[in-house]
Design a protein around this motif. Structure first.
Motif, PDB file in Angstrom:
ATOM      1  N   THR A  51       0.781  -1.377  -0.082  1.00  0.00           N
ATOM      2  CA  THR A  51       0.022  -0.011   0.146  1.00  0.00           C
ATOM      3  C   THR A  51       0.904   1.362  -0.045  1.00  0.00           C
ATOM      4  N   ALA A  52       2.048   1.093   0.254  1.00  0.00           N
ATOM      5  CA  ALA A  52       3.101   2.393   0.357  1.00  0.00           C
ATOM      6  C   ALA A  52       2.928   3.075  -0.825  1.00  0.00           C
ATOM      7  N   LEU A  53       3.524   2.504  -1.769  1.00  0.00           N
ATOM      8  CA  LEU A  53       3.749   3.329  -3.104  1.00  0.00           C
ATOM      9  C   LEU A  53       2.389   3.789  -3.732  1.00  0.00           C
ATOM     10  N   PRO A  54       1.123   3.001  -3.665  1.00  0.00           N
ATOM     11  CA  PRO A  54      -0.107   3.690  -4.112  1.00  0.00           C
ATOM     12  C   PRO A  54      -0.468   4.842  -3.322  1.00  0.00           C
ATOM     13  N   LEU A  55      -0.185   4.819  -1.827  1.00  0.00           N
ATOM     14  CA  LEU A  55      -0.458   6.102  -1.105  1.00  0.00           C
ATOM     15  C   LEU A  55       0.249   7.479  -1.410  1.00  0.00           C
ATOM     16  N   MET A  56       1.707   6.978  -1.599  1.00  0.00           N
ATOM     17  CA  MET A  56       2.747   8.016  -1.900  1.00  0.00           C
ATOM     18  C   MET A  56       2.340   8.691  -3.445  1.00  0.00           C
ATOM     19  N   LEU A  57       1.902   7.841  -4.237  1.00  0.00           N
ATOM     20  CA  LEU A  57       1.778   8.242  -5.592  1.00  0.00           C
ATOM     21  C   LEU A  57       0.378   8.983  -5.646  1.00  0.00           C
ATOM     22  N   THR A  58      -0.479   8.713  -4.529  1.00  0.00           N
ATOM     23  CA  THR A  58      -1.665   9.541  -4.879  1.00  0.00           C
ATOM     24  C   THR A  58      -1.165  11.119  -4.064  1.00  0.00           C
ATOM     25  N   ALA A  59      -0.315  10.970  -3.211  1.00  0.00           N
ATOM     26  CA  ALA A  59       0.111  12.468  -2.634  1.00  0.00           C
ATOM     27  C   ALA A  59       0.908  13.140  -3.801  1.00  0.00           C
ATOM     28  N   VAL A  60       1.394  12.245  -4.585  1.00  0.00           N
ATOM     29  CA  VAL A  60       2.228  13.310  -5.944  1.00  0.00           C
ATOM     30  C   VAL A  60       0.979  13.711  -6.597  1.00  0.00           C
ATOM     31  N   ALA A  61      -0.139  12.781  -6.841  1.00  0.00           N
ATOM     32  CA  ALA A  61      -1.246  13.151  -7.986  1.00  0.00           C
ATOM     33  C   ALA A  61      -1.803  14.395  -7.389  1.00  0.00           C
ATOM     34  N   GLU A  62      -1.881  14.437  -5.854  1.00  0.00           N
ATOM     35  CA  GLU A  62      -2.643  15.555  -5.262  1.00  0.00           C
ATOM     36  C   GLU A  62      -1.705  16.795  -5.029  1.00  0.00           C
ATOM     37  N   GLY A  63      -0.689  16.782  -5.410  1.00  0.00           N
ATOM     38  CA  GLY A  63       0.464  18.013  -5.399  1.00  0.00           C
ATOM     39  C   GLY A  63       1.037  18.093  -3.884  1.00  0.00           C
ATOM     40  N   ARG A  64       0.895  17.168  -3.023  1.00  0.00           N
ATOM     41  CA  ARG A  64       1.343  17.149  -1.823  1.00  0.00           C
ATOM     42  C   ARG A  64       2.943  16.860  -1.835  1.00  0.00           C
ATOM     43  N   LEU A  65       3.637  16.249  -3.018  1.00  0.00           N
ATOM     44  CA  LEU A  65       5.138  15.882  -2.715  1.00  0.00           C
ATOM     45  C   LEU A  65       5.345  15.853  -4.405  1.00  0.00           C
ATOM     46  N   SER A  66       6.628  16.289  -4.720  1.00  0.00           N
ATOM     47  CA  SER A  66       6.923  15.770  -6.049  1.00  0.00           C
ATOM     48  C   SER A  66       7.348  14.533  -6.378  1.00  0.00           C
ATOM     49  N   MET A  67       7.355  14.055  -7.619  1.00  0.00           N
ATOM     50  CA  MET A  67       7.876  12.678  -7.984  1.00  0.00           C
ATOM     51  C   MET A  67       9.284  12.527  -7.673  1.00  0.00           C
ATOM     52  N   GLU A  68      10.034  13.732  -8.044  1.00  0.00           N
ATOM     53  CA  GLU A  68      11.369  13.423  -7.638  1.00  0.00           C
ATOM     54  C   GLU A  68      11.532  13.030  -6.226  1.00  0.00           C
ATOM     55  N   ARG A  69      10.893  13.994  -5.239  1.00  0.00           N
ATOM     56  CA  ARG A  69      11.189  13.617  -4.001  1.00  0.00           C
ATOM     57  C   ARG A  69      10.646  12.187  -3.484  1.00  0.00           C
ATOM     58  N   LEU A  70       9.542  11.829  -4.251  1.00  0.00           N
ATOM     59  CA  LEU A  70       9.009  10.489  -3.591  1.00  0.00           C
ATOM     60  C   LEU A  70      10.026   9.462  -4.025  1.00  0.00           C
ATOM     61  N   VAL A  71      10.951   9.894  -5.251  1.00  0.00           N
ATOM     62  CA  VAL A  71      12.014   8.451  -5.587  1.00  0.00           C
ATOM     63  C   VAL A  71      13.091   8.581  -4.611  1.00  0.00           C
ATOM     64  N   ALA A  72      13.551   9.882  -4.113  1.00  0.00           N
ATOM     65  CA  ALA A  72      14.643  10.118  -3.404  1.00  0.00           C
ATOM     66  C   ALA A  72      14.254   9.299  -1.898  1.00  0.00           C
ATOM     67  N   LEU A  73      12.901   9.404  -1.443  1.00  0.00           N
ATOM     68  CA  LEU A  73      12.380   9.070  -0.127  1.00  0.00           C
ATOM     69  C   LEU A  73      12.507   7.462  -0.135  1.00  0.00           C
ATOM     70  N   MET A  74      12.196   6.840  -1.391  1.00  0.00           N
ATOM     71  CA  MET A  74      11.663   5.569  -1.472  1.00  0.00           C
ATOM     72  C   MET A  74      12.744   4.777  -2.278  1.00  0.00           C
ATOM     73  N   ALA A  75      13.781   5.400  -2.782  1.00  0.00           N
ATOM     74  CA  ALA A  75      14.943   4.633  -3.480  1.00  0.00           C
ATOM     75  C   ALA A  75      16.362   5.145  -3.227  1.00  0.00           C
ATOM     76  N   HIS A  76      16.291   6.406  -3.749  1.00  0.00           N
ATOM     77  CA  HIS A  76      17.903   6.770  -3.600  1.00  0.00           C
ATOM     78  C   HIS A  76      18.303   7.062  -2.097  1.00  0.00           C
ATOM     79  N   THR A  77      17.933   7.648  -1.278  1.00  0.00           N
ATOM     80  CA  THR A  77      18.148   7.990  -0.090  1.00  0.00           C
ATOM     81  C   THR A  77      18.403   6.653   0.808  1.00  0.00           C
ATOM     82  N   PRO A  78      17.397   5.699   0.750  1.00  0.00           N
ATOM     83  CA  PRO A  78      17.484   4.411   1.662  1.00  0.00           C
ATOM     84  C   PRO A  78      18.728   3.938   1.208  1.00  0.00           C
TER      85      PRO A  78
END
Ligand code: DOR
Ligand code: ZN
Ligand code: ZN
Length: 351
Positions: free
Chosen positions: A254-281
């Motif tokens: 459920t994590a990625l669908p929820l975070m993608l929903t936040a991107v669709a709603e403009g609450r966070l950028s896609m670049e930031r999602l990728v940093a938070l869920m891939a690059h920085t970890p």
């Protein structure tokens, strides 16, 4: 139906997953847990050591590593567990793990470190190059920050959930201390009102918090927060509805669908999602590159999260009934498609 808008992201890494092996295979195992990971867009997971027995000896660790190697559908790395009884094994455990997990507050499982002598020994013996990940709540976070400062070595705070906690971590970072932190989707999308509605299915450690706490986590998502991690903590429905319901909720699917929903709603950028869920970890835990690995998501897919068709053995989610936008369409790991249109496409089987 709206047409697909497919976008490729790097394979995601979840640094906080309970796969329940050994001892909790009725809740999850390496096959079902990594199937859930892949269905959720994760190609790397970091497994927690609060198993039965816990992963505090080389013997226990090497046994599960062999098992994971045989059945896992994605890459699994392990944390060593900190226990007062096996401190002498820490240097050896460090060689085959990505970090040391220290349970400094009470939660599920046998591991708990609450005396200063054990804390000091862990910080003295664990190699400086690898993070110590702490389950620390409230003022215990100040203890972790103090140890990071005293020893000059990285400390990662698991599942930060409160406004004052994230403010304290922001302050430590502003002063150059080597601390990092993760937040979970359940602490970003649910509040204590949901805990009341969900009963035991909304109970975990740390507990769900107030709307003000949730707002503070969102406010720090572009700055202080380093990773989104699920703290996927499956327990069976029977256990959750039983007399001594254990804390913890599943989260891999459920994590990625929820975070993608936040991107669709403009609450966070896609670049930031990728940093938070891939690059920085990957950077924090020094995880190996996975060449030719990606997750293709359909940004247009709208649907409602539900208990149906989950891969996790526990078969439920606290997010059931929540509408989302964004779906995992395909996953490729090292050149092989392993998930497509809701199905695991893998040469590996259970046997
Ligand atoms: O709610 C939780 N469940 N928090 C933890 O720290 C452990 C986890 C579990 O293992 O079930
Ligand atoms: Zn924890
Ligand atoms: Zn956990």
């Amino acid at each position: 139906m709206a047409s697909k808008t497919l976008v490729r992201l790097p394979g995601l890494a979840d640094v906080h997953v309970h796969l329940r092996v050994p001892g909790g295979e009725h809740k999850e195992d390496f096959f079902t847990g990594t199937a859930a990971a892949v269905a959720g867009g994760f190609t790397t997971v970091l497994a927690m050591p609060n198993t039965t027995p816990p992963l505090v000896t080389c013997e226990a660790l090497h046994a599960v590593q062999q098992q994971a190697q045989m059945v896992a559908l994605c890459d699994v790395h392990f944390y060593a567990g900190a226990s007062p009884d096996h401190l002498d094994e820490l240097p050896l455990l460090a060689q085959d793990t990505v970090g040391l997990k220290l349970y400094a507050d009470q939660t599920y499982g046998p591991l708990r470190v609450d005396d200063l002598a054990t804390l000091l020994s862990c910080f003295q013996q664990w190699p400086r190059t690898k993070p110590i990940a702490m389950h620390a709540e409230g003022r215990t976070i100040a203890v972790g920050i103090g140890l990071a400062a005293a020893f000059g070595r990285p400390v990662h705070f698991c599942h930060v959930s409160r406004a004052d906690e994230i403010a304290l971590i922001a302050q430590a970072k502003a002063n150059g201390l080597p601390v990092t932190c993760e937040v979970t989707p359940h602490h970003l999308f649910l509040t204590e009102a949901d805990a009341a509605r969900l009963g035991p299915l909304g109970d975990m450690r740390p507990r769900l918090a107030t709307q003000a706490d949730v707002d503070a986590l969102w406010a720090h998502l572009d700055t202080t927060v380093d990773c989104i991690a699920t703290d996927h903590a499956p327990h069976t429905l029977a256990e959750k509805r039983g007399p001594e319901a254990p804390p913890g909720v599943p989260g891999l699917e459920t994590a990625l669908p929820l975070m993608l929903t936040a991107v669709a709603e403009g609450r966070l950028s896609m670049e930031r999602l990728v940093a938070l869920m891939a690059h920085t970890p990957r950077r924090i835990f020094g995880l190996p590159e996975q060449p030719e690995t990606w997750v293709e998501v359909d940004l247009n897919a709208r649907y409602t999260l539900s208990d149906a068709n989950l891969r996790t053995k526990c078969g439920w989610t606290p997010f059931t009934g929540i509408p989302v936008q964004g779906k995992v369409h395909r996953v490729q790991l090292r050149g092989q498609i392993i998930f497509e249109d809701g199905l695991i496409v893998s040469e590996r089987t259970r046997f």
